[in-house]
Enzyme design. Sequence first.
Site: not given
Length: 589
Positions: A114, A402, A466-467, A489
Amino acid sequence: MTTMRRFWTAAGLMVLMTSVAQAQDAVRPAPEAATGFTEREEVTSETDMVVAAHPLAAEAGARMLREGGSAIDAMIATQLVLGLVEPQSSGIGGGAFLIHRDAASGRMIAYDGRETAPNAVGPDLFLDDSGQPLAFLDAVVGGRSVGTPGTVRLLELTHRLHGKLPWAQLFQPAIELAEDGFPVGERLAALVEGERETMRQDAIRDYFLPGGQPIAAGDTLTNPDYAATLRTIAEDGASSFYEGEIAGDIVAAVQGFEANPGLLEESDLADYRVLVREPVCAPFRAYEVCGMGPPSSGALTVGQILALLDHFDLESLDPLSAQATHFFAEASRLAYADRGLYMADPAFASVPTRGLLDPSYLTARAQLIDRSRAAEAVSAGNPPWREAAQRAPDRSLEIPSTSHVSIVDGEGNAVSLTTTIEAGFGSRLMVRGFLLNNELTDFSFVAEEDGATVANRVEGGKRPRSSMAPTIVLDASGEPVLVVGSPGGARIIPYVARTILGVLLWEMSPQDAVSMPHVTTLGGPLDLEEGRAPAGLADALTAMGHEVREMELNSGIHAIALEGGRLRAGVDPRREGAAVSSGDVSQGD
C-alpha cells in the site's frame, strides 16, 4: 480447455463527486467505466490459470507459466502489462495488496504494498484556507493526492521469495507491447474522453490527447517512455525506481504541479518498504476465508458479513429473493458501521481485529437483524479487545477504480492480487510513461468530529485505509478452493462476499457467481444493479423498509475455483477481462 475471446464493449463516463465531506451514500457512485454486460462461457483448465482485466495482460502471465515461471512470475508480467493497457486502474505508480499461498509448505502470506503518506503531510492536507474539506477533484488532480508508490517494491520482494524465472524476463511482454503498440479498447477510449478536462499536465495530455484529441478505440498506442522505464527497472532492480533519476522525476512532477503541488520527497521513496503480514482469516461454515487485514478493511468486513449471515439459513433461499437480499444488506450495514469506526493503519490506530471477528460479538450483532424489516439506523458495536479511545466514523470516499488478478500455477501455488492507483487515471500526473496514484484521498479529509478522532485521518508515513479484498478460501483440510477479488472502491467488499456465497453456499460455478446481479450497500441505501434486478425485487425490499436505488455497479471480479485438480474461472462479464492458461495459444487481439 475452452479459450476466451476478447470482448470490447460500450463504455460510459465517470461522475464528478462533489465533496469528501459528504457521506458515501449521499453521492451517487459511478463506475470507473461502464462496459455493459456480455455473457461469458466458463473457462476451465487442468493445469494452471491466469484471470486478469485485459486479454493481453492475462496472456502475458500465461506466457510466463509456459516458460516455466511460478504464479508470482506470472503475476509480475500481468501487472506490468496492466499498467500499459489498463493504465487508468493500476500500475507501477500505485500500490497493491497480495495474498500468496505456497503449495509445498501450505503457508499463506499477505504482502502489503500500500502507498504511504509523505512524512511531511499533516491532518490539514485536504482542508482549504478556511478549514473546510476540499472538493474531491480539487484534492485529487495534482501532486497533493500522491502517496509513495509501493507496487515495484512488492513485485521485487515477492519475486525474490517466490519467483523462478530471471527478473528481467518478466518485463519482456510489457516492453514489447509498449514499443510495438497495442490496440486501444472502447473502455479506455471512453474513459479518456470523459476525463479530458481533468488532464491538465502536459505529459498526460500528450499521451492520451495527442494533438488535443482523445485517443480512440482501435488506435494503436505505443509508450516508449514506459518501455524505457521498465528496461531500467529490469536491469537495475527496484532501487532504480525508488532512488536516482526516476525518483527525482516523480518528486519533480508532484511538487511542480503549480495548481495543486504535493509534499512527496525523494526520502519518502528511498525509505519505502513492503510489509509482510499474516493474513486475516475468518471461519465460514467448513471454510477459512483469508485475506488482507488492516490497513485494508477488506478481510475484516468480508469476514464479518459472512459470519453474520452464518446465523441464517441462506442456502435454502433463492440468492436473488427479497429475503436473501434483505439478510445480505442488513449484515453489510452492520459490518460497514464497524468498518467506519475502527479500521485503519494498525501502526497508527489500535484496530480490534480479534474482537471484530469474535464469535460471541458477531452472534450478538446478528441478533440485531430483524428477519422481515430493515433497521431504521445502524451503529458500530463494542467489540472486545478494543481501546477505550473516543472515535468518530470515517466518511471518506473510495472511487471504483482498481484491478484484480487471480492466478494458480501448475504446482498449485495461488496468488490473489488487488492493485490500484485509486481513482481512474489517479492524480492525472504522468511520469516516464506511467501514472501516479491519488491514494491519499482514501484518508478521511477531516481528522476529528465533535472532539473525537477519526482512525483513518491523514498522518505522515501512514497507509490509507482500503477496501481491497484479495482473498483465498481454504477448505477444512487447508487446501485452497477459491481465489477471488475485485475492483470497485468501497463496493469491493460486497462484490467479493457475494461471490464467495455464490460458490460456497449456493454451489454456483465461479462464472455464474461473478455474473450474479449485484446487491450492495455501504451502510445506507440498498443498491441493485441497474437493468438486472429481478422483477418485483425492488418493490419487495421497499416494503421491508429498505431505501432502494438501481444503478450501474461495474465490478471486475476475477475468480478461480479449484476442484480436485480442475480449475474453473470466473471472468466478470461487465469488463473486458480474460482467463488464459499456459496451454492456450496467444489470445492476441
